[in-house]
Design an enzyme around this catalytic site. Structure first.
Site: not given
Length: 217
Positions: A7, A9
């Site tokens: 991922d 953020d």
């Protein structure tokens, strides 16, 4: 060779690139700063609680980009990445990415942010392959709309499975690193889930299932 999926953020970077880009659009004068950023904050709070309809956020956040060419936006995103994103890249993330490279793993970023932001940030991390929310382009300009399946929650799995089929890859031995409860569907799909600075819901799930809990700085 296995996949190492990340991922973006609050996992690879200490912040949310979409919100940080909203601040940049305010600096550029593309939006009415106070009201736009207040609404952005409200929507991001909903995201953190798992209550956000991603379609609503994208419609809001892409409105200032509508009518601009991808080249115009790219020209402004690249220095923004250097000035505002590079300083908040987790050093531990760089270390783990380097370790996966040493092991010969194939590295992929999959993010619920727009591809106009994710691509340049992944490139700054030396990662060539990414999946992100695709922005619609018509007549050479962004329309302010998205296209295809959004890489959000179960949509990450849908897009990843399509990518695996295209690339003749599979999830055997794959790792996935994320901070968010929104990524539980994909964390449950891989052989080696890792949670990074997790939110409370994800931390509780990781503790119950014995998943590694990483504190990245």
């Amino acid at each position: 060779m296995a996949l190492a999926i990340f991922d973006l953020d609050e996992t690879l970077i200490h912040g949310d690139c979409a919100s940080l880009w909203s601040e940049q659009m305010a600096r550029l004068g593309w939006v009415d700063g106070p009201s736009f950023l207040r609404r952005d904050h409200e929507l991001m709070e909903a995201y953190g609680k798992g209550h956000l309809a991603m379609e609503d956020y994208m419609a809001f956040s892409l409105e200032p980009v509508a009518g601009r060419t991808p080249e115009e936006v790219e020209h402004l995103v690249e220095p923004w990445v250097e000035d505002f994103i590079e300083p908040i890249i987790f050093s531990d993330a760089c270390r783990v990415i380097a370790e996966h490279r040493r092991q010969g793993d194939r590295i992929l970023v999959i993010s619920a942010s727009g591809n106009h932001l994710v691509g340049p940030i992944a490139a700054r991390l030396g990662i060539d392959e990414f999946l992100a929310i695709d922005l619609e382009v018509a007549n050479g300009v962004y329309t302010g709309r998205t296209q295809g399946v959004l890489t959000y929650r179960e949509g990450k799995i849908t897009r990843l499975l399509e990518w695996l089929d295209q690339e003749e890859e599979n999830l055997e031995g794959a790792s996935f690193y994320s901070d968010s409860r929104n990524d539980l569907p994909l964390l449950l799909k891989v052989d080696h889930p890792h949670v990074v600075n997790p939110d409370p819901v994800l931390r509780e799930h990781a503790e119950k299932n014995g998943w590694p809990i990483l504190a990245w700085t």
